[in-house]
Design a protein around this motif. Structure first.
Motif, PDB file in Angstrom:
ATOM      1  N   LEU A   7       7.034  67.864  31.676  1.00  0.00           N
ATOM      2  CA  LEU A   7       6.077  68.141  30.603  1.00  0.00           C
ATOM      3  C   LEU A   7       5.643  69.608  30.611  1.00  0.00           C
ATOM      4  CD1 LEU A   7       3.863  64.926  30.788  1.00  0.00           C
ATOM      5  CD2 LEU A   7       5.472  65.545  28.964  1.00  0.00           C
ATOM      6  N   ALA A   8       5.422  70.157  31.808  1.00  0.00           N
ATOM      7  CA  ALA A   8       5.053  71.568  31.904  1.00  0.00           C
ATOM      8  C   ALA A   8       6.186  72.460  31.406  1.00  0.00           C
ATOM      9  CB  ALA A   8       4.688  71.917  33.341  1.00  0.00           C
ATOM     10  N   ILE A   9       7.418  72.116  31.764  1.00  0.00           N
ATOM     11  CA  ILE A   9       8.567  72.881  31.295  1.00  0.00           C
ATOM     12  C   ILE A   9       8.685  72.805  29.779  1.00  0.00           C
ATOM     13  CG2 ILE A   9      11.096  72.925  31.262  1.00  0.00           C
ATOM     14  CD1 ILE A   9      11.013  72.107  34.216  1.00  0.00           C
ATOM     15  N   THR A  10       8.473  71.629  29.222  1.00  0.00           N
ATOM     16  CA  THR A  10       8.546  71.477  27.776  1.00  0.00           C
ATOM     17  C   THR A  10       7.576  72.420  27.080  1.00  0.00           C
ATOM     18  OG1 THR A  10       9.216  69.155  27.960  1.00  0.00           O
ATOM     19  CG2 THR A  10       8.267  69.848  25.862  1.00  0.00           C
ATOM     20  N   ALA A  11       6.346  72.486  27.581  1.00  0.00           N
ATOM     21  CA  ALA A  11       5.352  73.366  26.977  1.00  0.00           C
ATOM     22  C   ALA A  11       5.764  74.827  27.103  1.00  0.00           C
ATOM     23  CB  ALA A  11       3.992  73.138  27.638  1.00  0.00           C
ATOM     24  N   ALA A  12       6.195  75.228  28.300  1.00  0.00           N
ATOM     25  CA  ALA A  12       6.580  76.623  28.508  1.00  0.00           C
ATOM     26  C   ALA A  12       7.801  76.992  27.674  1.00  0.00           C
ATOM     27  CB  ALA A  12       6.866  76.861  29.992  1.00  0.00           C
ATOM     28  N   ALA A  13       8.774  76.087  27.602  1.00  0.00           N
ATOM     29  CA  ALA A  13       9.997  76.368  26.859  1.00  0.00           C
ATOM     30  C   ALA A  13       9.731  76.484  25.367  1.00  0.00           C
ATOM     31  CB  ALA A  13      11.029  75.273  27.126  1.00  0.00           C
ATOM     32  N   ARG A  34      14.702  65.903  33.923  1.00  0.00           N
ATOM     33  CA  ARG A  34      15.646  65.966  32.794  1.00  0.00           C
ATOM     34  C   ARG A  34      15.413  64.822  31.801  1.00  0.00           C
ATOM     35  NH1 ARG A  34      19.823  67.733  37.205  1.00  0.00           N
ATOM     36  NH2 ARG A  34      19.843  69.991  36.877  1.00  0.00           N
ATOM     37  N   ALA A  35      15.023  63.646  32.306  1.00  0.00           N
ATOM     38  CA  ALA A  35      14.718  62.538  31.404  1.00  0.00           C
ATOM     39  C   ALA A  35      13.506  62.867  30.534  1.00  0.00           C
ATOM     40  CB  ALA A  35      14.459  61.264  32.205  1.00  0.00           C
ATOM     41  N   THR A  36      12.513  63.519  31.121  1.00  0.00           N
ATOM     42  CA  THR A  36      11.321  63.901  30.359  1.00  0.00           C
ATOM     43  C   THR A  36      11.675  64.934  29.296  1.00  0.00           C
ATOM     44  OG1 THR A  36       9.912  63.434  32.258  1.00  0.00           O
ATOM     45  CG2 THR A  36       8.989  64.856  30.545  1.00  0.00           C
ATOM     46  N   LEU A  37      12.525  65.887  29.647  1.00  0.00           N
ATOM     47  CA  LEU A  37      12.948  66.882  28.664  1.00  0.00           C
ATOM     48  C   LEU A  37      13.727  66.231  27.524  1.00  0.00           C
ATOM     49  CD1 LEU A  37      14.064  69.801  31.004  1.00  0.00           C
ATOM     50  CD2 LEU A  37      12.011  69.696  29.599  1.00  0.00           C
ATOM     51  N   ALA A  38      14.550  65.242  27.853  1.00  0.00           N
ATOM     52  CA  ALA A  38      15.322  64.562  26.804  1.00  0.00           C
ATOM     53  C   ALA A  38      14.405  63.872  25.806  1.00  0.00           C
ATOM     54  CB  ALA A  38      16.276  63.555  27.438  1.00  0.00           C
ATOM     55  N   THR A  39      13.252  63.418  26.276  1.00  0.00           N
ATOM     56  CA  THR A  39      12.301  62.733  25.393  1.00  0.00           C
ATOM     57  C   THR A  39      11.411  63.706  24.641  1.00  0.00           C
ATOM     58  OG1 THR A  39      12.242  60.813  26.862  1.00  0.00           O
ATOM     59  CG2 THR A  39      10.387  61.077  25.349  1.00  0.00           C
ATOM     60  N   HIS A  40      10.982  64.781  25.290  1.00  0.00           N
ATOM     61  CA  HIS A  40       9.926  65.626  24.726  1.00  0.00           C
ATOM     62  C   HIS A  40      10.394  66.988  24.219  1.00  0.00           C
ATOM     63  CE1 HIS A  40       6.638  62.946  25.878  1.00  0.00           C
ATOM     64  NE2 HIS A  40       7.307  62.727  26.998  1.00  0.00           N
ATOM     65  N   LEU A  58      15.613  74.228  21.643  1.00  0.00           N
ATOM     66  CA  LEU A  58      15.566  73.812  23.043  1.00  0.00           C
ATOM     67  C   LEU A  58      16.762  72.938  23.436  1.00  0.00           C
ATOM     68  CD1 LEU A  58      11.769  72.977  23.455  1.00  0.00           C
ATOM     69  CD2 LEU A  58      12.962  75.128  23.880  1.00  0.00           C
ATOM     70  N   ARG A  59      17.687  72.724  22.526  1.00  0.00           N
ATOM     71  CA  ARG A  59      18.802  71.824  22.809  1.00  0.00           C
ATOM     72  C   ARG A  59      19.674  72.304  23.964  1.00  0.00           C
ATOM     73  NH1 ARG A  59      20.368  70.992  16.461  1.00  0.00           N
ATOM     74  NH2 ARG A  59      18.714  69.480  15.955  1.00  0.00           N
ATOM     75  N   ASP A  60      19.759  73.607  24.140  1.00  0.00           N
ATOM     76  CA  ASP A  60      20.616  74.145  25.194  1.00  0.00           C
ATOM     77  C   ASP A  60      19.843  74.511  26.458  1.00  0.00           C
ATOM     78  OD1 ASP A  60      22.848  73.952  23.526  1.00  0.00           O
ATOM     79  OD2 ASP A  60      22.480  75.925  22.645  1.00  0.00           O
ATOM     80  N   LEU A  61      18.578  74.118  26.538  1.00  0.00           N
ATOM     81  CA  LEU A  61      17.773  74.433  27.718  1.00  0.00           C
ATOM     82  C   LEU A  61      18.377  73.779  28.961  1.00  0.00           C
ATOM     83  CD1 LEU A  61      15.127  75.592  28.960  1.00  0.00           C
ATOM     84  CD2 LEU A  61      14.059  73.389  28.408  1.00  0.00           C
TER      85      LEU A  61
END
Length: 289
Positions: free
Chosen positions: A218-224, A250-256, A262-265
């Motif tokens: 979740l933190a990565i999602t916000a920063a990214a 990685r599962a959290t990133l796939a959801t959020h 951000l597709r290539d993050l």
């Protein structure tokens, strides 16, 4: 260049060549007199003149004033670290947070090479981070930019050492992983034992890492989303558990992390281990000349 990495447990130093080779290395326990330990490390590595010094230090810090106040070094409050090291070595000094230096080190000589916009994260006793954007460190107004460990992921969560509540550090740090699991019956001594229990099928241990990985994700999602990142490099002791942490991240990133840019993050483990801060501090020192 002389590189120093200052933490609450130990002070590490190294001489790093222009090609990123760690030529010499020394460590001392931080102890009750951190500057005495730092002085001993400098004497071990560089009894003569040096061209420059780069310092990675736990925060918070003020790079404008050259002072530090690490949470895990109570005897240093607004300590004039830059001035004291300049007096000690007679050389120009550059200071940055340990999370930023980890990111710089990985960008220069580790997993972050070639990235145009990366976040480096340290998931260990605490959670820290730093940003390298367009090949340059993002320092912020006071030098504390990128401190992703204090992104709030649970608004009504546990109190944090920063004074807030529900920071990613309160869920994902090694200390808090173990504390959460112990409150649910786990009896092991540390995060290493927790990882072993999770791999052996202990559902409480496995859930601790799932929660931690979700918080990091979740933190990565916000920063990214804010910084348009292409890469996140995660190091630190907790990151050594491998897929126990990286799979829920990685599962959290796939959801959020669903925005098109951000597709290539990518999220990758760090390559430099505990030396990343030294490499980043050396990169700072080389920026002085």
């Amino acid at each position: 260049m002389l590189a120093l990495d200052i933490g609450g447990t130990k002070i590490a130093g190294g001489l790093v060549g222009t090609d990123g080779t760690l030529l010499r290395h020394a460590t001392r326990p931080t102890g009750t007199d951190p500057f005495a330990a730092l002085t001993a490390v400098v004497a071990d590595l560089a009894p003569g003149p040096v061209a420059g010094v780069g310092i990675a230090c736990a925060g918070p810090l003020d790079t404008v004033a050259g002072t530090v106040a690490p949470i895990n070094i109570p005897s240093w409050r607004d300590f004039p670290l830059v001035a004291r090291v300049r007096e000690l070595t007679g050389a120009p000094v550059a200071l940055a947070g340990d999370g930023l230096c980890m990111a710089l080190g990985e960008h220069w000589a580790g997993a972050g090479q070639g990235s145009s916009a990366m976040l480096g994260m340290v998931v260990s006793t605490g959670v820290g981070g730093g940003l390298v954007l367009d090949g340059r460190p993002l320092r912020g107004r006071s030098g504390n930019a990128g401190h992703v460990g204090h992104v709030v992921v649970e608004p009504d969560g546990e109190p944090c050492t920063c004074g807030g509540r529900g920071c990613v550090e309160t869920v994902a740090s090694g200390t808090h992983l173990v504390r959460w699991a112990r409150s649910r019956g786990f009896t092991g001594p540390d995060a290493g034992a927790l990882a072993a229990a999770a791999r052996a099928g202990d559902p409480v241990a496995a859930e601790a890492f799932r929660r931690g990985g979700q918080a990091v994700g979740l933190a990565i999602t916000a920063a990214a989303a804010m910084c348009d990142l292409d890469l996140v490099v995660i190091g630190g002791g907790v990151a050594q558990v491998g897929d126990l942490l990286f799979e829920p991240v990685r599962a959290t990133l796939a959801t959020h992390a669903r925005l098109s840019y951000l597709r290539d993050l990518r999220v990758e483990p760090a390559k430099l281990g505990g030396a990343a801060g030294l490499y980043g501090a050396a990169a700072l020192a080389y920026s002085l000349i």
